[in-house]
Write a protein that holds these residues in place. Sequence first.
Motif, PDB file in Angstrom:
ATOM      1  N   LEU A   2      18.804 -27.530 -16.823  1.00  0.00           N
ATOM      2  CA  LEU A   2      20.145 -26.931 -16.841  1.00  0.00           C
ATOM      3  C   LEU A   2      19.843 -25.236 -17.068  1.00  0.00           C
ATOM      4  O   LEU A   2      20.387 -24.706 -16.075  1.00  0.00           O
ATOM      5  CB  LEU A   2      21.131 -27.412 -17.763  1.00  0.00           C
ATOM      6  CG  LEU A   2      22.648 -26.908 -17.912  1.00  0.00           C
ATOM      7  CD1 LEU A   2      23.220 -27.105 -16.629  1.00  0.00           C
ATOM      8  CD2 LEU A   2      23.317 -27.341 -18.971  1.00  0.00           C
ATOM      9  N   ALA A   3      18.878 -24.976 -17.777  1.00  0.00           N
ATOM     10  CA  ALA A   3      18.678 -23.717 -18.136  1.00  0.00           C
ATOM     11  C   ALA A   3      18.145 -22.862 -16.918  1.00  0.00           C
ATOM     12  O   ALA A   3      18.203 -21.583 -16.601  1.00  0.00           O
ATOM     13  CB  ALA A   3      17.680 -23.308 -19.272  1.00  0.00           C
ATOM     14  N   VAL A   4      17.418 -23.752 -16.173  1.00  0.00           N
ATOM     15  CA  VAL A   4      16.861 -23.011 -14.962  1.00  0.00           C
ATOM     16  C   VAL A   4      17.622 -22.717 -13.684  1.00  0.00           C
ATOM     17  O   VAL A   4      16.897 -22.374 -12.481  1.00  0.00           O
ATOM     18  CB  VAL A   4      15.455 -23.528 -14.651  1.00  0.00           C
ATOM     19  CG1 VAL A   4      14.487 -23.398 -15.795  1.00  0.00           C
ATOM     20  CG2 VAL A   4      15.579 -25.058 -14.030  1.00  0.00           C
ATOM     21  N   GLN A   5      18.872 -23.304 -13.781  1.00  0.00           N
ATOM     22  CA  GLN A   5      19.625 -23.028 -12.583  1.00  0.00           C
ATOM     23  C   GLN A   5      20.205 -21.871 -12.322  1.00  0.00           C
ATOM     24  O   GLN A   5      20.216 -20.886 -13.423  1.00  0.00           O
ATOM     25  CB  GLN A   5      20.908 -23.913 -12.720  1.00  0.00           C
ATOM     26  CG  GLN A   5      20.642 -25.334 -13.053  1.00  0.00           C
ATOM     27  CD  GLN A   5      19.795 -26.020 -12.094  1.00  0.00           C
ATOM     28  OE1 GLN A   5      20.269 -26.033 -10.818  1.00  0.00           O
ATOM     29  NE2 GLN A   5      18.699 -26.433 -12.483  1.00  0.00           N
ATOM     30  N   SER A   6      20.590 -21.183 -11.033  1.00  0.00           N
ATOM     31  CA  SER A   6      20.541 -19.866 -10.923  1.00  0.00           C
ATOM     32  C   SER A   6      22.380 -19.480 -11.170  1.00  0.00           C
ATOM     33  O   SER A   6      22.701 -18.414 -11.185  1.00  0.00           O
ATOM     34  CB  SER A   6      20.348 -19.584  -9.310  1.00  0.00           C
ATOM     35  OG  SER A   6      21.001 -20.315  -8.421  1.00  0.00           O
ATOM     36  N   GLN A   7      23.053 -20.536 -10.903  1.00  0.00           N
ATOM     37  CA  GLN A   7      24.518 -20.346 -11.082  1.00  0.00           C
ATOM     38  C   GLN A   7      25.015 -21.481 -11.808  1.00  0.00           C
ATOM     39  O   GLN A   7      24.306 -22.716 -11.572  1.00  0.00           O
ATOM     40  CB  GLN A   7      25.176 -19.892  -9.775  1.00  0.00           C
ATOM     41  CG  GLN A   7      25.182 -21.069  -8.760  1.00  0.00           C
ATOM     42  CD  GLN A   7      25.645 -20.573  -7.545  1.00  0.00           C
ATOM     43  OE1 GLN A   7      25.989 -19.291  -7.345  1.00  0.00           O
ATOM     44  NE2 GLN A   7      26.350 -21.418  -6.676  1.00  0.00           N
ATOM     45  N   TYR A   8      26.250 -21.410 -12.342  1.00  0.00           N
ATOM     46  CA  TYR A   8      26.974 -22.580 -13.055  1.00  0.00           C
ATOM     47  C   TYR A   8      28.388 -22.566 -12.664  1.00  0.00           C
ATOM     48  O   TYR A   8      29.109 -21.787 -12.979  1.00  0.00           O
ATOM     49  CB  TYR A   8      26.978 -22.440 -14.456  1.00  0.00           C
ATOM     50  CG  TYR A   8      25.398 -22.289 -15.045  1.00  0.00           C
ATOM     51  CD1 TYR A   8      24.778 -23.358 -15.097  1.00  0.00           C
ATOM     52  CD2 TYR A   8      24.804 -20.993 -15.394  1.00  0.00           C
ATOM     53  CE1 TYR A   8      23.424 -23.181 -15.616  1.00  0.00           C
ATOM     54  CE2 TYR A   8      23.416 -20.990 -15.752  1.00  0.00           C
ATOM     55  CZ  TYR A   8      22.871 -21.995 -15.974  1.00  0.00           C
ATOM     56  OH  TYR A   8      21.586 -22.062 -16.134  1.00  0.00           O
ATOM     57  N   SER A   9      28.769 -23.519 -11.756  1.00  0.00           N
ATOM     58  CA  SER A   9      29.944 -23.773 -11.284  1.00  0.00           C
ATOM     59  C   SER A   9      30.882 -24.416 -12.537  1.00  0.00           C
ATOM     60  O   SER A   9      30.527 -24.796 -13.441  1.00  0.00           O
ATOM     61  CB  SER A   9      30.102 -25.004 -10.292  1.00  0.00           C
ATOM     62  OG  SER A   9      29.232 -24.517  -8.973  1.00  0.00           O
ATOM     63  N   PHE A  10      32.119 -24.056 -12.317  1.00  0.00           N
ATOM     64  CA  PHE A  10      33.061 -24.313 -13.172  1.00  0.00           C
ATOM     65  C   PHE A  10      32.839 -24.003 -14.650  1.00  0.00           C
ATOM     66  O   PHE A  10      32.792 -24.501 -15.773  1.00  0.00           O
ATOM     67  CB  PHE A  10      33.251 -26.009 -13.358  1.00  0.00           C
ATOM     68  CG  PHE A  10      33.356 -26.751 -12.015  1.00  0.00           C
ATOM     69  CD1 PHE A  10      34.616 -26.702 -11.250  1.00  0.00           C
ATOM     70  CD2 PHE A  10      32.415 -27.570 -11.529  1.00  0.00           C
ATOM     71  CE1 PHE A  10      34.786 -27.273 -10.297  1.00  0.00           C
ATOM     72  CE2 PHE A  10      32.492 -28.164 -10.259  1.00  0.00           C
ATOM     73  CZ  PHE A  10      33.790 -28.020  -9.473  1.00  0.00           C
ATOM     74  N   SER A  11      32.658 -22.727 -14.595  1.00  0.00           N
ATOM     75  CA  SER A  11      32.155 -22.139 -15.974  1.00  0.00           C
ATOM     76  C   SER A  11      32.965 -20.644 -16.166  1.00  0.00           C
ATOM     77  O   SER A  11      33.254 -20.136 -14.819  1.00  0.00           O
ATOM     78  CB  SER A  11      30.678 -21.881 -16.031  1.00  0.00           C
ATOM     79  OG  SER A  11      30.313 -21.147 -15.140  1.00  0.00           O
ATOM     80  N   ILE A  12      32.989 -20.186 -17.435  1.00  0.00           N
ATOM     81  CA  ILE A  12      33.242 -18.784 -17.295  1.00  0.00           C
ATOM     82  C   ILE A  12      32.395 -17.826 -16.569  1.00  0.00           C
ATOM     83  O   ILE A  12      32.564 -16.612 -15.979  1.00  0.00           O
ATOM     84  CB  ILE A  12      33.445 -18.503 -19.155  1.00  0.00           C
ATOM     85  CG1 ILE A  12      34.486 -19.168 -19.458  1.00  0.00           C
ATOM     86  CG2 ILE A  12      33.439 -16.816 -19.224  1.00  0.00           C
ATOM     87  CD1 ILE A  12      34.562 -19.156 -20.851  1.00  0.00           C
ATOM     88  N   ASP A  13      31.026 -18.249 -16.697  1.00  0.00           N
ATOM     89  CA  ASP A  13      29.982 -17.452 -15.918  1.00  0.00           C
ATOM     90  C   ASP A  13      30.155 -17.415 -14.656  1.00  0.00           C
ATOM     91  O   ASP A  13      29.965 -16.367 -14.190  1.00  0.00           O
ATOM     92  CB  ASP A  13      28.518 -18.159 -16.238  1.00  0.00           C
ATOM     93  CG  ASP A  13      28.047 -18.222 -17.652  1.00  0.00           C
ATOM     94  OD1 ASP A  13      28.489 -17.384 -18.670  1.00  0.00           O
ATOM     95  OD2 ASP A  13      27.380 -18.975 -18.061  1.00  0.00           O
ATOM     96  N   HIS A  14      30.653 -18.326 -13.954  1.00  0.00           N
ATOM     97  CA  HIS A  14      30.905 -18.217 -12.392  1.00  0.00           C
ATOM     98  C   HIS A  14      32.124 -17.448 -12.335  1.00  0.00           C
ATOM     99  O   HIS A  14      32.098 -16.764 -11.212  1.00  0.00           O
ATOM    100  CB  HIS A  14      31.228 -19.629 -12.069  1.00  0.00           C
ATOM    101  CG  HIS A  14      31.245 -19.853 -10.394  1.00  0.00           C
ATOM    102  ND1 HIS A  14      30.433 -19.523  -9.746  1.00  0.00           N
ATOM    103  CD2 HIS A  14      32.320 -19.890  -9.849  1.00  0.00           C
ATOM    104  CE1 HIS A  14      30.899 -19.463  -8.475  1.00  0.00           C
ATOM    105  NE2 HIS A  14      32.057 -19.900  -8.511  1.00  0.00           N
ATOM    106  N   LEU A  15      33.133 -17.505 -13.179  1.00  0.00           N
ATOM    107  CA  LEU A  15      34.054 -16.826 -12.921  1.00  0.00           C
ATOM    108  C   LEU A  15      34.059 -15.027 -13.143  1.00  0.00           C
ATOM    109  O   LEU A  15      34.672 -14.320 -12.326  1.00  0.00           O
ATOM    110  CB  LEU A  15      35.556 -17.128 -13.913  1.00  0.00           C
ATOM    111  CG  LEU A  15      36.044 -18.596 -13.694  1.00  0.00           C
ATOM    112  CD1 LEU A  15      36.871 -18.611 -14.885  1.00  0.00           C
ATOM    113  CD2 LEU A  15      36.686 -18.640 -12.374  1.00  0.00           C
ATOM    114  N   THR A  16      33.338 -15.082 -14.180  1.00  0.00           N
ATOM    115  CA  THR A  16      32.848 -13.403 -14.403  1.00  0.00           C
ATOM    116  C   THR A  16      32.040 -12.783 -13.448  1.00  0.00           C
ATOM    117  O   THR A  16      31.740 -11.620 -13.577  1.00  0.00           O
ATOM    118  CB  THR A  16      32.496 -13.332 -15.805  1.00  0.00           C
ATOM    119  OG1 THR A  16      31.477 -14.076 -16.156  1.00  0.00           O
ATOM    120  CG2 THR A  16      33.573 -13.658 -16.840  1.00  0.00           C
TER     121      THR A  16
END
Length: 150
Positions: free
Chosen positions: A134-148
């Motif tokens: 999970l840590a090595v993914q380039s983006q995270y869907s359905f997340s605050i990270d994705h929204l920001t």
Amino acid sequence: MLLKANAMTDTKNQFPQLFLRLAIAVTMLSAVADRFGWWSKENSAWGNMASFEKYTRQLTSFLPETLSTFSAYAATCLEIIFPLMLILGFKTKLAAYGSSILLLIFAISMTMALGVKAPFDYSVWVGSAAAFLLAVQSQYSFSIDHLTKK
């Protein structure tokens, strides 16, 4: 045939990635709930923090008792913070790396103190590997990270 560099972030993998985040988080929070006595006695490994401190001393017998007790509380705090971050998708990469390292330390400690079988029985190696994936993914869907990120 060209392979994508990071297939887990492909749109068809958004739900499996979310499932992985939630599975890691809920698994870690379940262990914390056990320490707080929130699981029934029949479903509990420790049942209270004192029992978990004793178990931690068994795993960290090479440490002075004060440091061992501190590590029980530090691990518990991290096992609350990282899963909440994973659930929200906030600083997901940091939370996933932190979870992976925490579970790796736990797996190594279990192996040294209890033998090879114990961490396999509790899938600690799998949890650490899953968090690392999970840590090595380039983006995270359905997340605050994705929204920001937008």
